[in-house]
Design an enzyme around this catalytic site. Structure first.
Site, PDB file in Angstrom:
ATOM      1  NE  ARG A  50       2.436   1.143   6.986  1.00 18.49           N
ATOM      2  CZ  ARG A  50       3.417   1.967   6.725  1.00 18.49           C
ATOM      3  NH1 ARG A  50       4.123   1.809   5.630  1.00 18.49           N
ATOM      4  NH2 ARG A  50       3.690   2.952   7.545  1.00 18.49           N
ATOM      5  NE  ARG A  54       7.032  -1.090   2.510  1.00 18.44           N
ATOM      6  CZ  ARG A  54       7.436  -0.703   3.714  1.00 18.44           C
ATOM      7  NH1 ARG A  54       8.692  -0.372   3.931  1.00 18.44           N
ATOM      8  NH2 ARG A  54       6.567  -0.638   4.708  1.00 18.44           N
ATOM      9  NE  ARG A  63       6.552   3.959  -4.940  1.00 18.33           N
ATOM     10  CZ  ARG A  63       7.360   3.971  -3.885  1.00 18.33           C
ATOM     11  NH1 ARG A  63       6.983   3.333  -2.800  1.00 18.33           N
ATOM     12  NH2 ARG A  63       8.528   4.570  -3.919  1.00 18.33           N
ATOM     13  CG  ASP A  99       2.708   7.919   4.541  1.00 17.00           C
ATOM     14  OD1 ASP A  99       2.845   6.698   4.730  1.00 17.00           O
ATOM     15  OD2 ASP A  99       3.133   8.783   5.329  1.00 17.00           O
ATOM     16  CE1 TYR A 174       4.763   9.605  11.875  1.00 18.50           C
ATOM     17  CE2 TYR A 174       7.080   9.204  11.460  1.00 18.50           C
ATOM     18  CZ  TYR A 174       5.820   8.735  11.691  1.00 18.50           C
ATOM     19  OH  TYR A 174       5.592   7.376  11.737  1.00 18.50           O
TER      20      TYR A 174
HETATM   21  O1  LIG Z   1       6.647   1.780  -0.380  1.00 16.63           O
HETATM   22  C1  LIG Z   1       7.579   2.405   0.138  1.00 16.63           C
HETATM   23  O2  LIG Z   1       8.701   2.431  -0.310  1.00 16.63           O
HETATM   24  C2  LIG Z   1       7.368   3.206   1.409  1.00 16.63           C
HETATM   25  C3  LIG Z   1       6.709   2.393   2.516  1.00 16.63           C
HETATM   26  C4  LIG Z   1       5.374   3.037   2.787  1.00 16.63           C
HETATM   27  C5  LIG Z   1       5.175   4.225   3.520  1.00 16.63           C
HETATM   28  N1  LIG Z   1       3.847   4.493   3.577  1.00 16.63           N
HETATM   29  C6  LIG Z   1       3.183   3.514   2.872  1.00 16.63           C
HETATM   30  C7  LIG Z   1       4.125   2.601   2.348  1.00 16.63           C
HETATM   31  C8  LIG Z   1       3.792   1.402   1.509  1.00 16.63           C
HETATM   32  C9  LIG Z   1       3.973   0.148   2.368  1.00 16.63           C
HETATM   33  O3  LIG Z   1       3.566   0.200   3.554  1.00 16.63           O
HETATM   34  O4  LIG Z   1       4.554  -0.814   1.879  1.00 16.63           O
HETATM   35  C10 LIG Z   1       1.725   3.494   2.609  1.00 16.63           C
HETATM   36  C11 LIG Z   1       0.843   3.636   3.776  1.00 16.63           C
HETATM   37  N2  LIG Z   1       1.072   4.449   4.854  1.00 16.63           N
HETATM   38  C12 LIG Z   1      -0.032   4.382   5.656  1.00 16.63           C
HETATM   39  C13 LIG Z   1      -1.002   3.579   5.061  1.00 16.63           C
HETATM   40  C14 LIG Z   1      -2.406   3.390   5.589  1.00 16.63           C
HETATM   41  C15 LIG Z   1      -2.544   2.049   6.233  1.00 16.63           C
HETATM   42  O5  LIG Z   1      -1.854   1.819   7.242  1.00 16.63           O
HETATM   43  O6  LIG Z   1      -3.245   1.208   5.647  1.00 16.63           O
HETATM   44  C16 LIG Z   1      -0.441   3.068   3.900  1.00 16.63           C
HETATM   45  C17 LIG Z   1      -1.018   2.037   2.949  1.00 16.63           C
HETATM   46  C18 LIG Z   1      -2.288   2.462   2.343  1.00 16.63           C
HETATM   47  C19 LIG Z   1      -2.881   1.302   1.562  1.00 16.63           C
HETATM   48  O7  LIG Z   1      -2.733   0.111   1.972  1.00 16.63           O
HETATM   49  O8  LIG Z   1      -3.539   1.582   0.556  1.00 16.63           O
HETATM   50  C20 LIG Z   1      -0.232   5.133   6.906  1.00 16.63           C
HETATM   51  C21 LIG Z   1       0.950   5.311   7.746  1.00 16.63           C
HETATM   52  N3  LIG Z   1       2.134   5.891   7.364  1.00 16.63           N
HETATM   53  C22 LIG Z   1       2.948   5.954   8.459  1.00 16.63           C
HETATM   54  C23 LIG Z   1       2.245   5.440   9.557  1.00 16.63           C
HETATM   55  C24 LIG Z   1       2.805   5.371  10.962  1.00 16.63           C
HETATM   56  C25 LIG Z   1       3.086   3.924  11.300  1.00 16.63           C
HETATM   57  O9  LIG Z   1       3.960   3.329  10.631  1.00 16.63           O
HETATM   58  O10 LIG Z   1       2.345   3.400  12.096  1.00 16.63           O
HETATM   59  C26 LIG Z   1       0.998   5.018   9.116  1.00 16.63           C
HETATM   60  C27 LIG Z   1      -0.206   4.440   9.877  1.00 16.63           C
HETATM   61  C28 LIG Z   1      -0.092   3.058  10.390  1.00 16.63           C
HETATM   62  C29 LIG Z   1       0.438   1.979   9.460  1.00 16.63           C
HETATM   63  O11 LIG Z   1      -0.382   1.330   8.781  1.00 16.63           O
HETATM   64  O12 LIG Z   1       1.642   1.718   9.496  1.00 16.63           O
HETATM   65  C30 LIG Z   1       4.318   6.557   8.460  1.00 16.63           C
HETATM   66  C31 LIG Z   1       5.210   5.833   7.529  1.00 16.63           C
HETATM   67  N4  LIG Z   1       5.107   5.983   6.176  1.00 16.63           N
HETATM   68  C32 LIG Z   1       6.081   5.223   5.589  1.00 16.63           C
HETATM   69  C33 LIG Z   1       6.817   4.577   6.598  1.00 16.63           C
HETATM   70  C34 LIG Z   1       8.051   3.734   6.356  1.00 16.63           C
HETATM   71  C35 LIG Z   1       7.698   2.293   6.457  1.00 16.63           C
HETATM   72  C36 LIG Z   1       8.956   1.479   6.282  1.00 16.63           C
HETATM   73  O13 LIG Z   1       9.806   1.854   5.440  1.00 16.63           O
HETATM   74  O14 LIG Z   1       9.078   0.480   6.999  1.00 16.63           O
HETATM   75  C37 LIG Z   1       6.231   4.905   7.824  1.00 16.63           C
HETATM   76  C38 LIG Z   1       6.514   4.276   9.176  1.00 16.63           C
HETATM   77  C39 LIG Z   1       7.306   5.084  10.120  1.00 16.63           C
HETATM   78  O15 LIG Z   1       7.275   6.298  10.032  1.00 16.63           O
HETATM   79  O16 LIG Z   1       7.910   4.449  11.001  1.00 16.63           O
HETATM   80  C40 LIG Z   1       6.222   5.097   4.111  1.00 16.63           C
END
Ligand SMILES: O=C(O)CCc1c2[nH]c(c1CC(=O)O)Cc1[nH]c(c(CC(=O)O)c1CCC(=O)O)Cc1[nH]c(c(CC(=O)O)c1CCC(=O)O)Cc1[nH]c(c(CCC(=O)O)c1CC(=O)O)C2
Length: 367
Positions: A50, A54, A63, A99, A174
């Protein structure tokens, strides 16, 4: 100083470390790929789950006004967002901004990412009929992804791009729960009560994840990671019998594509002896198990990735430095070590702390 390449010069970015000497080689021979394979490296590579997200003001600015899942399907936004942490922190790898639920969205499943909540499924999977109604992921619907990866590979030069997918079990949580969950109780009840439907669901998700990973690798990604974030809620017996074969099917789906595979989960202390057996080269470890103990549990044939607690980055620099030094030292117990966090970057993290960790890991490990 920073990672293997800074896209554009530091001055034009107004931040981040300067350009490294051009002695870096192709991404396929980067320290990240070499460490994942247990080969000698110039220094311990570091990136952060991540890292694009954010915690960066430039991400929040870019974004603004675009929904998360729309951003993930816009090649130019994906390219720019993926590059932001590489420019700012000088990390040794980029990870595609995407994601784990994106393959479901592209296949036609009604998923929304609610800010501060996470992925929400409009019609959760609750029956055998629901499983059989899930649409397949058609490779020809991934043109946006291939465009983004090609653009990134061209911009990144010697810095490797990591492609990723969610593992079948974590995506099943999910789909069955309908959104983020703490206990994953419905998921496990379904797993126990409907073994045939469970097998069909995880088979469907393993095919989808393999399609998604192949598209990224065939467009130029140099490594892949499979995220089984929630596998830690399972016993080792259930994991081995009901989940691991499907994660293995994802990596098998890559065939002979010559990219290192990382398998990551959270709360997986009791599963570490099994996780590598999915066909991984490297196992991602959360912060609960010290890397020297994790090396003992996974065995000598795997590299390790991790495992700084993301919360440590919210503490003072002295604490951060102490923990980074401990992890670098413990990582020496594995055949190869990629420094990372034990889970994704927390949104409130000071970007300066991440840049500092990159510099400290490089300072401590440059041969
Ligand atoms: O930007 C936004 O408004 C949405 C937040 C966001 C999401 N995916 C995201 C982002 C960007 C960021 O992390 O800041 C973007 C995101 N999701 C993911 C990645 C890959 C990585 O982890 O580097 C990435 C970032 C990729 C990168 O850095 O280029 C993968 C992902 N999505 C997800 C998961 C499951 C988990 O959280 O472990 C996971 C894997 C583990 C992780 O890194 O967290 C599912 C997911 N996607 C998302 C969320 C909400 C996170 C929150 O609101 O606290 C969640 C968490 C949940 O389901 O509890 C949406």
């Amino acid at each position: 100083m920073g990672g293997s390449v800074v896209v554009g010069d530091a001055a034009s970015q107004g931040q981040g470390p300067g350009q490294l000497p051009a002695e870096r080689t192709a991404p396929g021979d980067s320290d990240l790929v070499r460490a994942a394979r247990g080969l000698p490296v110039a220094r311990t590579p570091v990136w952060f789950m991540r890292q694009a997200g954010r915690s960066l003001p430039e991400y929040r600015a870019l974004r603004a006004g675009t929904a998360m899942l729309a951003a993930c399907q816009d090649p130019d936004l994906v390219t720019e967002i993926t590059l932001q942490p590489v420019r700012r922190h000088g990390v040794d790898a980029a990870i595609l901004f995407s994601d784990i639920v994106l393959p479901l969205v592209v296949a036609g499943v009604d998923v929304e990412i609610k800010p501060g909540v996470g992925p929400v499924i409009a019609e959760p999977v609750r029956s055998v009929a629901d499983v059989d109604a899930l649409p397949p992921l058609e490779p020809d619907r991934l043109a946006f992804l291939e465009t983004a990866v090609r653009q990134l590979v061209s911009e990144l030069g010697p810095t490797p791009l990591i492609g990723f997918a969610g593992a079948p079990f974590t995506l099943a949580t999910y789909l069955i729960e309908g959104g983020p969950s703490k206990e994953h109780a419905r998921t496990k009840a379904f797993m126990y009560a409907e073994p045939a439907a469970w097998a069909r669901l995880l088979e469907h998700l393993s095919v989808s994840a393999a399609v998604f990973l192949r598209a990224q690798v065939d467009a130029g990604a140099s490594a892949v990671q499979l995220f089984d974030s929630w596998a830690g809620v399972l016993s080792a017996a259930d994991y081995a019998e009901r989940v691991l074969p499907y994660s293995r099917a994802v990596f098998d789906g890559l065939g002979d594509r010559d990219v290192p595979r990382t398998h990551f989960g959270v709360g997986t202390g009791e599963l570490l002896a099994l996780i590598g057996d999915a066909g991984a080269d490297m196992v991602g470890v959360d912060w609960r198990v010290p890397l020297d103990e994790a090396a003992r549990r996974v065995g000598p044939g795997y590299s390790l990735q991790g495992n700084l607690d993301p919360a440590v980055l919210l503490a003072d620099r002295e604490t951060i430095d102490r923990e980074v030094r401990r992890i670098v030292q413990q990582g020496r117990a594995a055949r190869g070590h990629v420094f990372n966090l034990g889970h994704g970057v927390l949104p409130d993290t000071d970007p300066g702390a991440l840049t500092h960790v990159v510099e400290l890991v490089h300072e401590l490990t440059t041969r």
